[in-house]
Design a protein around this motif. Structure first.
Motif, mmCIF file in Angstrom:
data_model
loop_
_atom_site.group_PDB
_atom_site.id
_atom_site.type_symbol
_atom_site.label_atom_id
_atom_site.label_comp_id
_atom_site.label_asym_id
_atom_site.label_seq_id
_atom_site.Cartn_x
_atom_site.Cartn_y
_atom_site.Cartn_z
ATOM 1 N N ALA A 145 -7.286 4.840 -5.386
ATOM 2 C CA ALA A 145 -5.880 5.041 -5.312
ATOM 3 C C ALA A 145 -5.606 6.601 -5.355
ATOM 4 N N ALA A 146 -6.290 7.330 -5.854
ATOM 5 C CA ALA A 146 -5.986 8.700 -5.804
ATOM 6 C C ALA A 146 -6.591 9.409 -4.784
ATOM 7 N N GLY A 147 -7.123 8.871 -3.897
ATOM 8 C CA GLY A 147 -7.828 9.350 -2.600
ATOM 9 C C GLY A 147 -8.939 10.260 -3.035
ATOM 10 N N MET A 148 -9.854 10.050 -4.009
ATOM 11 C CA MET A 148 -10.885 10.922 -4.472
ATOM 12 C C MET A 148 -12.139 10.540 -3.598
ATOM 13 N N ARG A 149 -11.955 10.196 -2.291
ATOM 14 C CA ARG A 149 -13.099 10.019 -1.568
ATOM 15 C C ARG A 149 -14.498 10.288 -1.677
ATOM 16 N N THR A 161 0.865 -1.173 -0.006
ATOM 17 C CA THR A 161 0.076 0.045 0.061
ATOM 18 C C THR A 161 0.816 1.202 0.015
ATOM 19 N N SER A 162 2.148 1.197 -0.367
ATOM 20 C CA SER A 162 3.175 2.197 -0.186
ATOM 21 C C SER A 162 2.974 3.253 -1.212
ATOM 22 N N ARG A 163 2.024 3.119 -2.467
ATOM 23 C CA ARG A 163 1.940 3.971 -3.229
ATOM 24 C C ARG A 163 0.397 4.383 -3.365
ATOM 25 N N THR A 164 -0.266 4.377 -2.312
ATOM 26 C CA THR A 164 -1.735 4.521 -2.007
ATOM 27 C C THR A 164 -2.093 5.479 -1.197
ATOM 28 N N SER A 165 -3.368 6.022 -1.400
ATOM 29 C CA SER A 165 -3.846 6.915 -0.315
ATOM 30 C C SER A 165 -4.550 6.445 0.733
ATOM 31 N N ASP A 166 -4.702 7.410 1.849
ATOM 32 C CA ASP A 166 -5.266 6.893 2.916
ATOM 33 C C ASP A 166 -6.814 6.365 2.611
ATOM 34 N N PHE A 167 -7.445 6.908 1.880
ATOM 35 C CA PHE A 167 -8.845 6.350 1.313
ATOM 36 C C PHE A 167 -8.535 5.043 0.788
ATOM 37 N N ARG A 184 -12.568 -0.116 -13.116
ATOM 38 C CA ARG A 184 -11.375 0.211 -13.332
ATOM 39 C C ARG A 184 -11.139 1.611 -12.909
ATOM 40 N N THR A 185 -11.997 2.523 -13.243
ATOM 41 C CA THR A 185 -11.686 4.167 -12.852
ATOM 42 C C THR A 185 -12.026 4.338 -11.527
ATOM 43 N N LEU A 186 -13.014 3.615 -11.020
ATOM 44 C CA LEU A 186 -13.262 3.811 -9.623
ATOM 45 C C LEU A 186 -12.110 3.239 -8.883
ATOM 46 N N PHE A 187 -11.414 2.155 -9.352
ATOM 47 C CA PHE A 187 -10.222 1.752 -8.509
ATOM 48 C C PHE A 187 -9.041 2.744 -8.619
ATOM 49 N N ALA A 188 -8.899 3.360 -9.917
ATOM 50 C CA ALA A 188 -8.009 4.414 -9.871
ATOM 51 C C ALA A 188 -8.201 5.622 -9.065
ATOM 52 N N MET A 189 -9.588 6.004 -9.105
ATOM 53 C CA MET A 189 -9.778 6.952 -8.127
ATOM 54 C C MET A 189 -9.714 6.798 -6.689
#
Length: 195
Positions: A58-62, A7-13, A51-56
């Motif tokens: 990862a980007a922390g777009m809660r 989870t090193s490259r991921t957001s808190d969300f 797929r898009t939701l998973f990218a969002m």
């Protein structure tokens, strides 16, 4: 609580979603190949592909993720999971996002106003039979929302029936009365805490 190996490259969300899943969803393994969205019978109704939701995520777009209609249109057919080359537990993630949206008060803001009602149909099946009845859920969805597309889904349905991924009629679990007693007690506890 689920665990995730990287989870090193991921957001808190992202970490929050993984922790809320009942099992490790393997979200960090997503290749962004789009097989999930291309397989989804509800894809045309979703404002974001899985797929898009998973990218969002990862980007922390809660806020955007929890307001998305995508989890609400998931029909729990598991076709995406069947085809995912990384064995990501996509359906589990969708259920987790629904729970999180309800808990955070976002479910009323979704662009899928019938989504919560659809989810209630699923819950009704689980409460009555102790498990999901996917054929009934998919049939009700298409007859209520996209009746003209129902015939287009027949080949997918036949394939799922052939693979024994769908039952023709609901099969209650053994000792369903025990589950109903547990659910009644949970409602009683929830009502006591709401006062």
């Amino acid at each position: 609580m689920a665990t995730s190996t990287s989870t090193s490259r991921t957001s808190d969300f992202f970490r929050e979603v993984v922790a809320e899943c009942p099992v490790d969803p393997r979200l960090e393994a997503c290749l962004q190949c789009g097989t999930c969205g291309g397989s989804c019978p509800s894809g045309p109704d979703m404002d974001h592909t899985p797929r898009t939701l998973f990218a969002m995520i990862a980007a922390g777009m809660r806020d955007a993720v929890l307001r998305s209609n995508t989890p609400w249109y998931c029909v729990s057919c598991y076709y995406c999971m069947e085809r995912c080359p990384q064995e990501i537990r996509i359906t589990d993630v969708m259920y987790t996002l629904k729970r999180m949206a309800i808990k955070a008060g976002y479910s009323a803001q979704t662009t899928a106003p019938k989504g919560p009602g659809f989810a209630q149909t699923f819950v009704d099946h689980v409460e009555n039979y102790g498990r999901s009845f996917e054929l009934g859920l998919i049939t009700r969805y298409y007859l209520n929302h996209r009746p003209l597309d129902a015939l287009k889904m027949a080949p997918l349905g036949m394939g799922l029936l052939k693979r024994r991924r769908l039952d023709l009629s609901p099969r209650p679990i053994r000792q369903i009365e025990q589950l109903k007693a547990i659910l009644d007690k949970a409602r009683e506890i929830d009502a006591a805490h709401a006062v």
